[in-house]
Each structure stands twice: as structure tokens, then as C-alpha cells.
Design a protein around this motif. Structure first.
Motif, PDB file in Angstrom:
ATOM      1  N   VAL A 187      -1.809   1.118  -2.911  1.00 53.41           N
ATOM      2  CA  VAL A 187      -1.895   0.083  -3.954  1.00 53.41           C
ATOM      3  C   VAL A 187      -2.682  -1.116  -3.427  1.00 53.41           C
ATOM      4  O   VAL A 187      -3.545  -1.676  -4.123  1.00 53.41           O
ATOM      5  CB  VAL A 187      -0.473  -0.342  -4.403  1.00 53.41           C
ATOM      6  N   TYR A 188      -2.397  -1.510  -2.175  1.00 55.13           N
ATOM      7  CA  TYR A 188      -3.134  -2.629  -1.560  1.00 55.13           C
ATOM      8  C   TYR A 188      -4.626  -2.302  -1.464  1.00 55.13           C
ATOM      9  O   TYR A 188      -5.489  -3.148  -1.753  1.00 55.13           O
ATOM     10  CB  TYR A 188      -2.552  -2.913  -0.169  1.00 55.13           C
ATOM     11  N   THR A 191      -6.271  -2.455  -4.868  1.00 52.54           N
ATOM     12  CA  THR A 191      -6.404  -3.857  -5.293  1.00 52.54           C
ATOM     13  C   THR A 191      -7.585  -4.529  -4.601  1.00 52.54           C
ATOM     14  O   THR A 191      -8.395  -5.225  -5.249  1.00 52.54           O
ATOM     15  CB  THR A 191      -5.104  -4.626  -4.977  1.00 52.54           C
ATOM     16  N   SER A 192      -7.696  -4.293  -3.292  1.00 46.96           N
ATOM     17  CA  SER A 192      -8.792  -4.927  -2.548  1.00 46.96           C
ATOM     18  C   SER A 192     -10.150  -4.359  -2.990  1.00 46.96           C
ATOM     19  O   SER A 192     -11.133  -5.106  -3.090  1.00 46.96           O
ATOM     20  CB  SER A 192      -8.585  -4.755  -1.042  1.00 46.96           C
ATOM     21  N   TYR A 194     -10.873  -3.248  -5.961  1.00 49.28           N
ATOM     22  CA  TYR A 194     -11.159  -3.797  -7.287  1.00 49.28           C
ATOM     23  C   TYR A 194     -11.685  -5.224  -7.178  1.00 49.28           C
ATOM     24  O   TYR A 194     -12.609  -5.626  -7.890  1.00 49.28           O
ATOM     25  CB  TYR A 194      -9.889  -3.753  -8.145  1.00 49.28           C
ATOM     26  N   ARG A 195     -11.094  -5.985  -6.258  1.00 46.09           N
ATOM     27  CA  ARG A 195     -11.534  -7.367  -6.075  1.00 46.09           C
ATOM     28  C   ARG A 195     -12.951  -7.439  -5.502  1.00 46.09           C
ATOM     29  O   ARG A 195     -13.650  -8.425  -5.677  1.00 46.09           O
ATOM     30  CB  ARG A 195     -10.564  -8.109  -5.151  1.00 46.09           C
TER      31      ARG A 195
END
Lengths: 273, 127
Positions: A187-188, A191-192, A194-195
Motif C-alpha cells: 500500500v505504501y 501510494t508513493s 501515485y504521488r
């Protein structure tokens, strides 16, 4: 279903169609039933469709009415074959065979997803590609965590084979914890990424990457749920039949998730695009 | 020993013999069951896990250093080794029935075939 087979084949069980009275002698039809009537009295209760034939439903009903029917047997009293499973036409556990068949079909699913990723990994849009975003040290730690969860899972299988339920539950819980750590890392990572500008529809590479690793993450999540449910069921004595086989089946699924990640880690992360 | 006591004693012995025999059979079945399920001891499993961790470390290491043309084959071989070790020992396929191996490796073979077919399709029809 498996228990019913074991009950019927176990010591003291009656054969289908055979009735016994309370002392174990054959019931000839003159003995009163539990509700006070005789066999002939029960003719009034027969539905309009006629007398139920000697099918499985009728057999189960007779077995359920039989006061001598064993509702539960100790594990060693169940009819077992050399492989430890219920007696089957193959001599192997049907549950285990079904699990291996399922895992074989899962190979096809992940084979298709990995193939798609390998074909589209070079289809980028913009500057964001695998070589720019992958964090190999982080993913290596995640891989190590999942690999160690396989060790704890096999130790749980080993413990339940020794009838050590307490240790089994400890290892299963640790396995679930390690799996949760892996999913948290994924998940981390998502998220990274996507950012950094890598959305699901950014490119064919990103779509195939998120689909492949997302499907794997979903499988790990399902495995965690299975592990936690198994711990709960073992604690509440809700596992019927052979406990060691149930733990082994969950273990097979978990190890499969691990070997899929072994392939993904090498082909997706370590081999440059 | 009285005549009355004889049947009781005999019955008791028979019961004991039956119980002891059942216990032995149960014990043998459990041993067979356990050895079949285990395949390896806990210590062996830990050693196997250490080997897997070492192979993973080697994979990561060679991805950072330039080892020339053997880079790709080395990674594929190490991946295959890890795969086979987990399937054979952790999943007990090495110690289990060959039918299970057939079911699993058939699926794996079909998956590889799917990949080859997809590659071939892209090779021949990708404009």
C-alpha cells in the motif's frame, strides 16, 4: 460432508438402509420410535410424492434418526487411507486434490498477468518508468518478510501435525502479522508511485503493473483473512474433521502466494525494462 | 482363579489387548500420518528458509553489480531454485503423491504456454 463419510464408515455406524434398535439389534419395524409411534404409524407422515427412495437424502434422514449414530468420532477412529485422508477412489484426500487443482488454475491466472506485464513493461508515457520509480531495497525487505511468513506457516503445519494447537495458533498469527506487513508495504509503495505521477491509467506499463501486483496483494489479503479465521476457529473448536489437513490446505494457499511473489520480484523488479 | 473369575479376567485381558492394539495402530497411523505431512523437521525448515533468504540476497546483490551476460540467466536460475525449494519442501510436493505434482505442474506448464503464445502473437501480428 467429510464428517458424514467418516461417521458412516466408523465403528458402530449403521449401513445405509439398516435400522437398529437401542440395543444395537436390527429394527424389524415393531419397535416404538422416539416420538412414540411405530414404523407403520409413520406411513401417515409420508408425503404425497410417495415413499422416499434409497437415495442419499433418505439415507441421511435414516442416519439422523438413528439413536446409535455417532455424531462425532475421535480423529483416529475415522476411516482413513494411507495418506491420512478420508477413503476416496483415488486414495487421496479430495480436499487436498481440489486445492492443488485450484492452485494449478491460479498458475494460469498469474501466468496471464505476468505475461501481460512483460509485454507492456516498455509501453511508457512520459518519464515515469520502472527504472525511475522502483525502490529495490524496500521491495527486497518486503520479499524477505513474505519469505519468512512461509517459514512460520510451515512451522504451523508442523505444529498441528504434532497436535500442538497452542503453538499452531502462535505460528499462524505470526504468519498473518508478516502478511499484513507485506500488504502494508505494498500500500505504501502504491501510494508513493501515485504521488510520483504513476496512476493506473497513466500508461500500459502502469496498468499492467498495478493489475499484476494488485491481484497478488488481494490474494495475500485473502490469505490473511483465512489465517485469522483459522486461528479463531481453532480457538473456538469450530474446525470439524482433520485439523491438520485444514491447516495444511491454508498453508498450501499461503505458500502459493509466496512463490508467485518470488516470480514477480525477479521478473518485475530485478530485471530492468 | 475361580471359574467365575476366568471369563472376567479373559474379557479384561482381551479388552486390554484390544486397547493396546488399537493404541499401537493409532500410534503407527499417527507416525505415518505425521511423517507424511512433515517431510522435514523444524530445524530443516529453518535451514531451508535461510537458504531462500541467502538466494534472495544474492539476487538483489547481482542486480546492483555488473556481471555481464550471465546476469539474466543467473537471476532466472535463482528464481527457479527458490520456486522449486518452496514447492518441494514447504508445500511438501516432494513427499506427496505425484498426482498433486501433475495437477500443479500442468497448470504451470499451461501458464508458460500462454506466455509463449502471447509473445508469438505479438511477434507475428503486432503491426
Amino acid at each position: 460432508m467429510a464428517d458424514d463419510e467418516g461417521d458412516r464408515s466408523g465403528e458402530g455406524a449403521t449401513s445405509p438402509g439398516e435400522k437398529t434398535s437401542g440395543d444395537g439389534a436390527p429394527d424389524l419395524g415393531n419397535e416404538p420410535h422416539e416420538h412414540g409411534g411405530t414404523v407403520t404409524d409413520t406411513l401417515d407422515e409420508i408425503p404425497m410424492g410417495g415413499v422416499p427412495g434409497p437415495g442419499p437424502v433418505a439415507d441421511e434422514q435414516r442416519a439422523a434418526d438413528d439413536p446409535n449414530r455417532l455424531t462425532s468420532l475421535p480423529e483416529h477412529a475415522e476411516h482413513r487411507d494411507a495418506d491420512g485422508g478420508h477413503a476416496t477412489t483415488t486414495g487421496l484426500s479430495n480436499n487436498k486434490m481440489a486445492m492443488w487443482l485450484f492452485l494449478g488454475s491460479e498458475c494460469l491466472l498469474f501466468g496471464g498477468l505476468i505475461s501481460t506485464y512483460m509485454l507492456y513493461r516498455g509501453r511508457l508515457s512520459g518519464e515515469v518508468g520502472p527504472d525511475q520509480i522502483y525502490d529495490i531495497p524496500f521491495t527486497s525487505v518486503s520479499s524477505f518478510v513474505l519469505l519468512m511468513s512461509s517459514l512460520t506457516m510451515v512451522l504451523a503445519v508442523s505444529a498441528v501435525a504434532r497436535r500442538d494447537l497452542r503453538t499452531t495458533k502462535v505460528w499462524l498469527s505470526i504468519t498473518a502479522l508478516l502478511g499484513t506487513t507485506f500488504v502494508g508495504g505494498q500500500v505504501y509503495e502504491f501510494t508513493s508511485f501515485y504521488r510520483e505521477g504513476l496512476g493506473f491509467t497513466t500508461s500500459l506499463f502502469s496498468s499492467s503493473f498495478y493489475t499484476l501486483t494488485g491481484f497478488h496483494g488481494a490474494h495475500v489479503t485473502i490469505g490473511i483473512i483465512m489465517l485469522l479465521a483459522l486461528v479463531g476457529m481453532l480457538s473456538r473448536e469450530r474446525v470439524t474433521g482433520d485439523k491438520s489437513e485444514v491447516v495444511e490446505l491454508v498453508g498450501l494457499y499461503w505458500h502459493f502466494v509466496d512463490i508467485v511473489w518470488i516470480v514477480i520480484f525477479t521478473l518485475v523488479y530485478l530485471i530492468p525494462a | 482363579m475361580t471359574a467365575d473369575a476366568q471369563p472376567i479376567s479373559t474379557t479384561g485381558d482381551q479388552h486390554d489387548d484390544h486397547a493396546a492394539g488399537a493404541h499401537v495402530v493409532e500410534h503407527e497411523e499417527r507416525d505415518s500420518h505425521d511423517s507424511h505431512r512433515h517431510g522435514a523437521t523444524d530445524k530443516q525448515y529453518i535451514v531451508i528458509a535461510a537458504i531462500l533468504a541467502a538466494i534472495t540476497a544474492a539476487e538483489v546483490t547481482i542486480s546492483y553489480i555488473d556481471i555481464g551476460p550471465i546476469f539474466l540467466p543467473a537471476l532466472i536460475i535463482m528464481m527457479a531454485a527458490k520456486f522449486l525449494i518452496v514447492v518441494s519442501y514447504f508445500m511438501h510436493l516432494k513427499f506427496d503423491s505425484r498426482i498433486f505434482s501433475f495437477l500443479f505442474y500442468l497448470g504451470l506448464l499451461l501458464a508458460v504456454f500462454v506466455y509463449i503464445a502471447a509473445l508469438a502473437t505479438f511477434h507475428f501480428f503486432d503491426g
